[in-house]
Design an enzyme around this catalytic site. Sequence first.
Site, mmCIF file in Angstrom:
data_model
loop_
_atom_site.group_PDB
_atom_site.id
_atom_site.type_symbol
_atom_site.label_atom_id
_atom_site.label_comp_id
_atom_site.label_asym_id
_atom_site.label_seq_id
_atom_site.Cartn_x
_atom_site.Cartn_y
_atom_site.Cartn_z
ATOM 1 N N HIS A 1 -2.644 6.737 3.970
ATOM 2 C CA HIS A 1 -3.232 5.546 3.350
ATOM 3 C C HIS A 1 -4.548 5.261 4.061
ATOM 4 O O HIS A 1 -4.613 5.226 5.291
ATOM 5 C CB HIS A 1 -2.258 4.369 3.492
ATOM 6 C CG HIS A 1 -2.875 3.061 3.149
ATOM 7 N ND1 HIS A 1 -3.692 2.892 2.061
ATOM 8 C CD2 HIS A 1 -2.816 1.834 3.758
ATOM 9 C CE1 HIS A 1 -4.116 1.633 2.011
ATOM 10 N NE2 HIS A 1 -3.595 0.980 3.032
ATOM 11 N N CYS B 1 0.817 -1.220 0.000
ATOM 12 C CA CYS B 1 0.000 0.000 0.000
ATOM 13 C C CYS B 1 0.845 1.261 0.000
ATOM 14 O O CYS B 1 0.320 2.359 -0.165
ATOM 15 C CB CYS B 1 -0.905 0.005 1.230
ATOM 16 S SG CYS B 1 -1.878 -1.472 1.341
ATOM 17 N N ASN C 1 -10.553 0.298 1.786
ATOM 18 C CA ASN C 1 -9.101 0.301 1.590
ATOM 19 C C ASN C 1 -8.798 -0.129 0.151
ATOM 20 O O ASN C 1 -9.076 -1.264 -0.224
ATOM 21 C CB ASN C 1 -8.492 -0.679 2.601
ATOM 22 C CG ASN C 1 -6.989 -0.778 2.501
ATOM 23 O OD1 ASN C 1 -6.390 -0.363 1.511
ATOM 24 N ND2 ASN C 1 -6.366 -1.351 3.510
HETATM 25 N N1 ACO Z 1 -17.924 -8.615 11.211
HETATM 26 C C1 ACO Z 1 -18.298 -8.940 12.457
HETATM 27 N N2 ACO Z 1 -17.440 -9.403 13.383
HETATM 28 C C2 ACO Z 1 -16.157 -9.549 13.010
HETATM 29 C C3 ACO Z 1 -15.697 -9.207 11.722
HETATM 30 C C4 ACO Z 1 -16.652 -8.738 10.802
HETATM 31 N N3 ACO Z 1 -16.316 -8.369 9.553
HETATM 32 N N4 ACO Z 1 -14.363 -9.447 11.667
HETATM 33 C C5 ACO Z 1 -13.994 -9.891 12.871
HETATM 34 N N5 ACO Z 1 -15.079 -9.971 13.690
HETATM 35 C C6 ACO Z 1 -15.131 -10.386 15.077
HETATM 36 C C7 ACO Z 1 -14.048 -11.385 15.429
HETATM 37 O O1 ACO Z 1 -14.443 -12.687 15.100
HETATM 38 C C8 ACO Z 1 -13.900 -11.177 16.919
HETATM 39 O O2 ACO Z 1 -14.937 -11.878 17.558
HETATM 40 P P1 ACO Z 1 -14.641 -12.648 18.926
HETATM 41 O O3 ACO Z 1 -14.226 -11.571 19.907
HETATM 42 O O4 ACO Z 1 -15.943 -13.294 19.244
HETATM 43 O O5 ACO Z 1 -13.523 -13.601 18.624
HETATM 44 C C9 ACO Z 1 -14.181 -9.682 17.080
HETATM 45 O O6 ACO Z 1 -14.880 -9.258 15.905
HETATM 46 C C10 ACO Z 1 -12.959 -8.847 17.259
HETATM 47 O O7 ACO Z 1 -12.031 -9.190 16.260
HETATM 48 P P2 ACO Z 1 -10.611 -8.534 16.199
HETATM 49 O O8 ACO Z 1 -9.835 -9.144 15.068
HETATM 50 O O9 ACO Z 1 -9.996 -8.522 17.559
HETATM 51 O O10 ACO Z 1 -11.020 -7.044 15.805
HETATM 52 P P3 ACO Z 1 -10.126 -5.774 15.812
HETATM 53 O O11 ACO Z 1 -10.690 -4.792 16.751
HETATM 54 O O12 ACO Z 1 -8.664 -6.106 15.915
HETATM 55 O O13 ACO Z 1 -10.362 -5.205 14.344
HETATM 56 C C11 ACO Z 1 -9.360 -5.059 12.178
HETATM 57 C C12 ACO Z 1 -10.002 -5.966 13.218
HETATM 58 C C13 ACO Z 1 -10.383 -4.008 11.757
HETATM 59 C C14 ACO Z 1 -8.965 -5.891 10.968
HETATM 60 C C15 ACO Z 1 -8.133 -4.377 12.799
HETATM 61 O O14 ACO Z 1 -7.275 -5.349 13.366
HETATM 62 C C16 ACO Z 1 -7.359 -3.568 11.797
HETATM 63 O O15 ACO Z 1 -7.820 -2.543 11.327
HETATM 64 N N6 ACO Z 1 -6.125 -3.975 11.465
HETATM 65 C C17 ACO Z 1 -5.316 -3.278 10.506
HETATM 66 C C18 ACO Z 1 -5.853 -3.551 9.165
HETATM 67 C C19 ACO Z 1 -5.213 -2.726 8.117
HETATM 68 O O16 ACO Z 1 -4.907 -1.584 8.276
HETATM 69 N N7 ACO Z 1 -5.032 -3.375 7.002
HETATM 70 C C20 ACO Z 1 -4.550 -2.787 5.858
HETATM 71 C C21 ACO Z 1 -3.083 -2.669 5.808
HETATM 72 S S1 ACO Z 1 -2.307 -3.010 4.394
HETATM 73 C C22 ACO Z 1 -3.253 -2.832 3.174
HETATM 74 O O17 ACO Z 1 -3.883 -1.829 3.071
HETATM 75 C C23 ACO Z 1 -3.299 -3.927 2.106
#
Ligand code: ACO
Length: 327
Positions: free
Chosen positions: A254, A113, A284
Amino acid sequence: MNVYIRSIGAYIPENRVTNDELSKTMDTSDEWIKSHTGIEVRHIAADGVTTSDMAVSAAKLALERGGLTAEDLDMIILTTATPDYIGFPATACVVQDKLGAKNAGAFDMVAGCTGFIYAVDNAKNMILAGTAKHVLIVSSESLTKISNMEDRDTAVLFGDGAGAVIVSESSNDESSIENAILKSDGSGAEVLMRKIGGVKYPFEDGKTTFNDTALYMDGQAVYKFAVKVNTELIKELLERSNLSIDDISWIVPHQANIRILQAAAKRLRIPLEKFYFNLMEYANTSSASIPIALNEMYEKGEMKRGDKILLTGFGAGLTYGGTIIKW
Ligand code: ACO
């Protein structure tokens, strides 16, 4: 000599899919996606529309706005995580042919990215070195085509689109491309990847499935990395450039997740209003997200020539980087 961004364009697929629509086919909800990411909508390219098709549309707009033809281009740098072909040929060459840019060299740049930020600095240096006069950078991404729709952790995060800029020599110093920081931390290579299909983990006849080849992400590892590097990049770019945050009109990050930027803004004590966001509408779009945001700002009249804009990115590699441009 000065080098500047002469013009900009973008292409956004028409098909607009809301969180509610997504939740009809996946175990997710508008509330979860919005509260965890800020994303409300993504645009999805139609079947048969390729990364090079979107790149060509964005590039044509940038050329037209820059008062240039495709034949004026000396170089095409295309950034993508979703090339038309695996490995080779470069999608940039396909774009060169479709545009009729018969005087241009062309290559793909793979920096996740952060690709657009890497490309801007490379284009600038090619012009300063005399290798090129006009460089097309086009960042085009078809992320929904490599998403595993059974993996709600990742499938809700991404959208498709392309952004393009023309980088040219300038005869004055009103607009310019200034300091850049380009970095990587390859120890994080496997936290954000397409695992199967390369030389390390090849396809296996009759065994490999589409989802094995799809985008994989350890969301929490990327989240922590992103907050840390965004904070460092903004601080270091301002220090190196001898600028304060008040000298900067916009920070254009980004567009991955609004919570990453909220956390970085809080650490830096910079008001969130200084950051330009449009991830609500496009999700994204990887390396295309910064030029898509810049194009939207240009079209809405949110920036004028001479404004200082700070860009930051992070992504697969893991790579990260930032630059300051005088628009
Ligand atoms: N819908 C509903 N629930 C969900 C979803 C969804 N789409 N996805 C995950 N959950 C649930 C999980 O199963 C978990 O449930 P549980 O507690 O019962 O196990 C709960 O939500 C929390 O999941 P986490 O993974 O802990 O959620 P988190 O708060 O960490 O958010 C996220 C996840 C949004 C992916 C976050 O980690 C994030 O933003 N990471 C960075 C991502 C990023 O920037 N990526 C791009 C970088 S590079 C590029 O652009 C290619």
